[in-house]
Design an enzyme around this catalytic site. Structure first.
Site, PDB file in Angstrom:
ATOM      1  N   VAL A 155       0.804  -1.240   0.040  1.00 31.83           N
ATOM      2  CA  VAL A 155       0.105  -0.078  -0.087  1.00 31.83           C
ATOM      3  C   VAL A 155       0.813   1.193   0.049  1.00 31.83           C
ATOM      4  O   VAL A 155       0.399   2.458  -0.511  1.00 31.83           O
ATOM      5  CB  VAL A 155      -0.949  -0.167   1.198  1.00 31.83           C
ATOM      6  CG1 VAL A 155      -1.813   1.111   1.092  1.00 31.83           C
ATOM      7  CG2 VAL A 155      -1.843  -1.336   1.340  1.00 31.83           C
ATOM      8  N   LYS A 205      11.453  -0.655   7.907  1.00 30.73           N
ATOM      9  CA  LYS A 205      12.021  -1.578   8.823  1.00 30.73           C
ATOM     10  C   LYS A 205      13.247  -2.170   8.476  1.00 30.73           C
ATOM     11  O   LYS A 205      14.163  -2.168   9.483  1.00 30.73           O
ATOM     12  CB  LYS A 205      11.119  -2.669   9.360  1.00 30.73           C
ATOM     13  CG  LYS A 205      11.423  -3.422  10.537  1.00 30.73           C
ATOM     14  CD  LYS A 205      10.198  -4.063  11.269  1.00 30.73           C
ATOM     15  CE  LYS A 205      10.613  -4.419  12.364  1.00 30.73           C
ATOM     16  NZ  LYS A 205       9.540  -5.354  13.188  1.00 30.73           N
ATOM     17  N   GLU A 249     -10.140   5.591   5.554  1.00 29.03           N
ATOM     18  CA  GLU A 249     -10.692   5.035   4.376  1.00 29.03           C
ATOM     19  C   GLU A 249     -10.285   3.622   3.891  1.00 29.03           C
ATOM     20  O   GLU A 249     -10.933   2.897   3.630  1.00 29.03           O
ATOM     21  CB  GLU A 249     -10.992   6.087   3.325  1.00 29.03           C
ATOM     22  CG  GLU A 249     -12.110   5.734   2.312  1.00 29.03           C
ATOM     23  CD  GLU A 249     -13.385   5.647   2.685  1.00 29.03           C
ATOM     24  OE1 GLU A 249     -14.045   6.575   2.904  1.00 29.03           O
ATOM     25  OE2 GLU A 249     -13.958   4.518   2.908  1.00 29.03           O
ATOM     26  N   VAL A 291     -11.199   0.066   5.058  1.00 26.47           N
ATOM     27  CA  VAL A 291     -12.387  -0.827   4.922  1.00 26.47           C
ATOM     28  C   VAL A 291     -12.752  -1.002   3.389  1.00 26.47           C
ATOM     29  O   VAL A 291     -13.040   0.205   2.648  1.00 26.47           O
ATOM     30  CB  VAL A 291     -13.425  -0.248   5.526  1.00 26.47           C
ATOM     31  CG1 VAL A 291     -14.914  -1.086   5.548  1.00 26.47           C
ATOM     32  CG2 VAL A 291     -13.202  -0.033   7.157  1.00 26.47           C
ATOM     33  N   ILE A 351     -13.588   1.040  -2.231  1.00 20.45           N
ATOM     34  CA  ILE A 351     -14.949   1.459  -2.030  1.00 20.45           C
ATOM     35  C   ILE A 351     -15.065   2.439  -1.053  1.00 20.45           C
ATOM     36  O   ILE A 351     -14.515   2.396   0.246  1.00 20.45           O
ATOM     37  CB  ILE A 351     -15.702   0.331  -1.618  1.00 20.45           C
ATOM     38  CG1 ILE A 351     -15.694  -0.888  -2.583  1.00 20.45           C
ATOM     39  CG2 ILE A 351     -17.235   0.811  -1.645  1.00 20.45           C
ATOM     40  CD1 ILE A 351     -16.441  -1.999  -2.374  1.00 20.45           C
ATOM     41  N   LYS A 362     -13.212  -4.859   9.665  1.00 24.07           N
ATOM     42  CA  LYS A 362     -13.938  -3.705   8.785  1.00 24.07           C
ATOM     43  C   LYS A 362     -15.275  -3.514   9.291  1.00 24.07           C
ATOM     44  O   LYS A 362     -15.724  -2.127   9.128  1.00 24.07           O
ATOM     45  CB  LYS A 362     -13.595  -4.219   7.509  1.00 24.07           C
ATOM     46  CG  LYS A 362     -12.400  -4.352   6.994  1.00 24.07           C
ATOM     47  CD  LYS A 362     -12.008  -5.111   5.590  1.00 24.07           C
ATOM     48  CE  LYS A 362     -10.784  -5.088   5.236  1.00 24.07           C
ATOM     49  NZ  LYS A 362     -10.528  -6.107   4.135  1.00 24.07           N
TER      50      LYS A 362
HETATM   51  N1  LIG Z   1      -2.269  -5.044   1.010  1.00 31.81           N
HETATM   52  C1  LIG Z   1      -3.667  -4.370   0.883  1.00 31.81           C
HETATM   53  O1  LIG Z   1      -4.027  -4.811  -0.221  1.00 31.81           O
HETATM   54  C2  LIG Z   1      -4.368  -3.712   1.902  1.00 31.81           C
HETATM   55  C3  LIG Z   1      -5.289  -3.124   1.853  1.00 31.81           C
HETATM   56  C4  LIG Z   1      -5.844  -2.287   2.840  1.00 31.81           C
HETATM   57  C5  LIG Z   1      -5.094  -2.153   4.107  1.00 31.81           C
HETATM   58  N2  LIG Z   1      -4.167  -2.649   4.134  1.00 31.81           N
HETATM   59  C6  LIG Z   1      -3.585  -2.488   5.419  1.00 31.81           C
HETATM   60  O2  LIG Z   1      -2.146  -1.385   5.315  1.00 31.81           O
HETATM   61  C7  LIG Z   1      -1.056  -1.611   5.920  1.00 31.81           C
HETATM   62  C8  LIG Z   1       0.009  -2.158   5.220  1.00 31.81           C
HETATM   63  O3  LIG Z   1      -0.207  -3.225   4.463  1.00 31.81           O
HETATM   64  P1  LIG Z   1       0.938  -3.586   3.105  1.00 31.81           P
HETATM   65  O4  LIG Z   1       0.058  -4.810   2.556  1.00 31.81           O
HETATM   66  O5  LIG Z   1       1.398  -2.458   2.641  1.00 31.81           O
HETATM   67  O6  LIG Z   1       1.978  -4.478   4.136  1.00 31.81           O
HETATM   68  P2  LIG Z   1       3.373  -4.849   3.279  1.00 31.81           P
HETATM   69  O7  LIG Z   1       3.532  -4.996   1.955  1.00 31.81           O
HETATM   70  O8  LIG Z   1       3.688  -5.876   4.320  1.00 31.81           O
HETATM   71  O9  LIG Z   1       4.424  -3.656   3.863  1.00 31.81           O
HETATM   72  C9  LIG Z   1       4.610  -3.376   5.131  1.00 31.81           C
HETATM   73  C10 LIG Z   1       5.513  -2.117   5.262  1.00 31.81           C
HETATM   74  O10 LIG Z   1       5.831  -1.800   6.681  1.00 31.81           O
HETATM   75  C11 LIG Z   1       7.136  -1.704   7.053  1.00 31.81           C
HETATM   76  N3  LIG Z   1       7.086  -1.551   8.578  1.00 31.81           N
HETATM   77  C12 LIG Z   1       6.757  -2.864   9.542  1.00 31.81           C
HETATM   78  N4  LIG Z   1       7.021  -2.684  10.617  1.00 31.81           N
HETATM   79  C13 LIG Z   1       7.649  -1.366  10.582  1.00 31.81           C
HETATM   80  C14 LIG Z   1       8.179  -0.621  11.637  1.00 31.81           C
HETATM   81  N5  LIG Z   1       8.227  -0.763  12.842  1.00 31.81           N
HETATM   82  N6  LIG Z   1       8.537   0.651  11.030  1.00 31.81           N
HETATM   83  C15 LIG Z   1       8.514   1.162  10.057  1.00 31.81           C
HETATM   84  N7  LIG Z   1       8.356   0.256   8.960  1.00 31.81           N
HETATM   85  C16 LIG Z   1       7.664  -0.647   9.429  1.00 31.81           C
HETATM   86  C17 LIG Z   1       7.832  -2.757   6.075  1.00 31.81           C
HETATM   87  O11 LIG Z   1       9.075  -2.239   6.143  1.00 31.81           O
HETATM   88  P3  LIG Z   1      10.131  -3.268   5.065  1.00 31.81           P
HETATM   89  O12 LIG Z   1       9.827  -2.846   3.822  1.00 31.81           O
HETATM   90  O13 LIG Z   1      11.728  -2.690   5.735  1.00 31.81           O
HETATM   91  O14 LIG Z   1       9.930  -4.788   5.507  1.00 31.81           O
HETATM   92  C18 LIG Z   1       7.099  -2.604   4.729  1.00 31.81           C
HETATM   93  O15 LIG Z   1       7.589  -1.514   4.085  1.00 31.81           O
HETATM   94  C19 LIG Z   1      -1.644  -2.750   6.980  1.00 31.81           C
HETATM   95  O16 LIG Z   1      -2.045  -2.313   8.031  1.00 31.81           O
HETATM   96  C20 LIG Z   1      -2.744  -3.608   6.164  1.00 31.81           C
HETATM   97  O17 LIG Z   1      -3.554  -4.262   6.980  1.00 31.81           O
HETATM   98  C21 LIG Z   1      -3.431  -3.372   3.260  1.00 31.81           C
END
Ligand SMILES: NC(=O)c1ccc[n+]([C@@H]2O[C@H](COP(=O)([O-])OP(=O)(O)OC[C@H]3O[C@@H](n4cnc5c(N)ncnc54)[C@H](OP(=O)(O)O)[C@@H]3O)[C@@H](O)[C@H]2O)c1
Length: 410
Positions: free
Chosen positions: A15, A38, A120, A123, A127, A196
């Site tokens: 994201v 991280k 936003e 959830v 949408i 959600k």
């Molecule tokens: N994926 C989706 O489609 C989606 C949709 C809606 C909501 N979300 C929500 O959006 C958020 C991010 O999801 P994502 O899918 O983008 O996750 P992701 O691809 O696993 O990426 C997570 C990122 O967070 C970084 N990170 C983890 N712990 C950290 C810390 N303590 N300090 C700084 N950076 C840290 C990681 O760093 P590194 O790069 O160094 O590993 C990575 O860049 C989550 O809350 C998820 O529930 C995701």
């Protein structure tokens, strides 16, 4: 560009990258001053922002307008969101578990410090359901909000029905394509949908409910036999999150549900989400869109930023009214099934009605309170019995009628 306009982005994964790309297409990319991640050793795409791994969580820098929290860890995100809201910084997040578990605190904190908290992207991906509920329907007597809130489990269910895959095969495929996490528990166990639903309920009905108060059953116990059974009647199984209100009493659940073609959610397939909103004056509304992913979610997170720029904040209009009462003694119709005959009476749950759906004791249709199901969820799952809610009385009658006809013919 104003120096008071800087942004700090925490997390540069799926994201975070979608958000950064969207921002870079629409304004000066340097506004995104710092990106905090991280793992210092990971190779990353080149961007105009500073990429750091060590950064204090409380941002006192006056030039920083907002913190964009898109990290994967709920624990780390808690301090980041809470501490910055507390010192008056604006925060945007898409972290549904964090928000569902702490929204009460975050709202009190933003109100006392004068900061703004928007979410936003948490959830239903693309949408814009939170703004629809919060703004457009703030004064509408809503009766129901229900939908397919989790793209990963919907993808798996689509594969079970379209490609005759087993649950394990469909899950593996979803993981290979990036539609499901390596640890899929939150998605397939119904927790992600539950978080959600809790957030949507705050805006739709003005009630904050703890996740552990609500029944959530996932899709992980669905068998090929369940799929065959549904297909036989022209039905589909979808993971439905639902909040319903009747006479000021609110009832919530997340349940795999047998739907027929009359449901708006019947044709939502693969990674798509769908939401149905029903109200006294507005009738029935239906929204469909991509439920997750880098650009669909990144676009909505960017829309939150532009709303912040324009001085927008959630009104929480319904939360400030005398709220509805949350109950979970609503009675629902469910189908209990197992691959081998089982004694339904061994479940020690109270039914108001129980009807066998075959002669050998593999399937039973029951009317049961949500609270009974919630209290006995683990016992039911441990006995290898799957639970499918039945969406309408028409479907229940169809199943009963069909069994009775078979019995008579036999
Ligand atoms: N994926 C989706 O489609 C989606 C949709 C809606 C909501 N979300 C929500 O959006 C958020 C991010 O999801 P994502 O899918 O983008 O996750 P992701 O691809 O696993 O990426 C997570 C990122 O967070 C970084 N990170 C983890 N712990 C950290 C810390 N303590 N300090 C700084 N950076 C840290 C990681 O760093 P590194 O790069 O160094 O590993 C990575 O860049 C989550 O809350 C998820 O529930 C995701």
């Amino acid at each position: 560009m104003s120096t008071l306009n800087k942004l700090k982005l925490y997390g540069f994964g799926v994201v975070g990258q979608g958000f950064q790309e969207y921002l870079a297409q629409n304004e000066n990319p340097k506004r995104l001053h710092t990106i905090i991640v991280k793992d210092a050793g990971k190779s990353r795409k080149k961007v105009d922002s500073i990429i750091e791994t060590t950064n204090p969580y409380t941002i006192r820098d006056r030039e920083v307008f907002a913190i964009i929290e898109l990290i994967s860890s709920v624990q780390d995100a808690y301090g980041l969101v809470f501490e910055n809201l507390e010192i008056g910084k604006n925060v945007i997040s898409a972290n549904k578990k964090l928000i569902a578990e702490n929204l009460d605190l975050f709202i009190r904190t933003e109100r006392s410090s004068g900061s703004t908290f928007l979410y936003e992207g948490a959830v239903c991906g693309s949408i814009p359901i939170i703004r629809i509920l919060n703004d457009l329907f703030a004064y509408e007597e809503l009766r129901r909000v229900k939908g397919i809130f989790n793209g990963s489990s919907n993808y798996i269910l689509s594969k079970l029905f379209q490609d005759d895959l087993s649950y394990e095969e469909a899950l593996n495929q979803a993981q290979e394509l990036g539609f499901a996490e390596a640890d899929p528990t939150s998605d397939v166990g119904g927790y992600d949908s539950l978080y959600k639903l809790i957030i949507a309920t705050v805006h739709a009905f003005g009630v904050i409910i703890r996740p552990e108060q609500v029944l959530n059953v996932g899709i992980d116990a669905i068998t090929k036999e369940d799929v065959e059974f549904a297909k036989q009647y022209g039905l589909k199984i979808k993971l439905i999150a639902r909040a319903s209100r009747e006479n000021g009493a609110l009832s919530l659940s997340v349940l795999p549900t047998l739907l027929d073609a009359s449901s708006e959610l019947f044709n939502i397939e693969n990674e798509y989400n769908g939401v149905v909103v029903e109200g006294e004056s507005i009738g029935t509304h239906f929204y469909k869109g991509k439920g997750a992913g880098s650009h669909p979610t990144g676009a909505v997170v960017y829309a939150d930023l532009k709303a912040l720029d324009a001085g927008y904040r959630y009104s929480y209009h319904k939360l400030d009214q005398a709220g509805d009462v949350f109950i979970d003694d609503e009675e629902v119709t469910v189908l209990f099934s197992a691959e081998t005959p089982f004694s339904i009476n061994k479940l020690e749950v109270e039914f108001s009605n129980l009807i066998p759906l075959d002669a050998v004791g593999k399937r039973h249709l029951a009317k049961i309170k949500l609270s009974e199901l919630r209290n006995n969820k683990h016992d039911i799952q441990n006995k290898g019995i799957s639970v499918l809610a039945v969406d309408t009385d028409v479907i229940a009658k169809q199943l009963i009628q069909s069994y009775r006809t078979t019995e008579i013919l036999a």
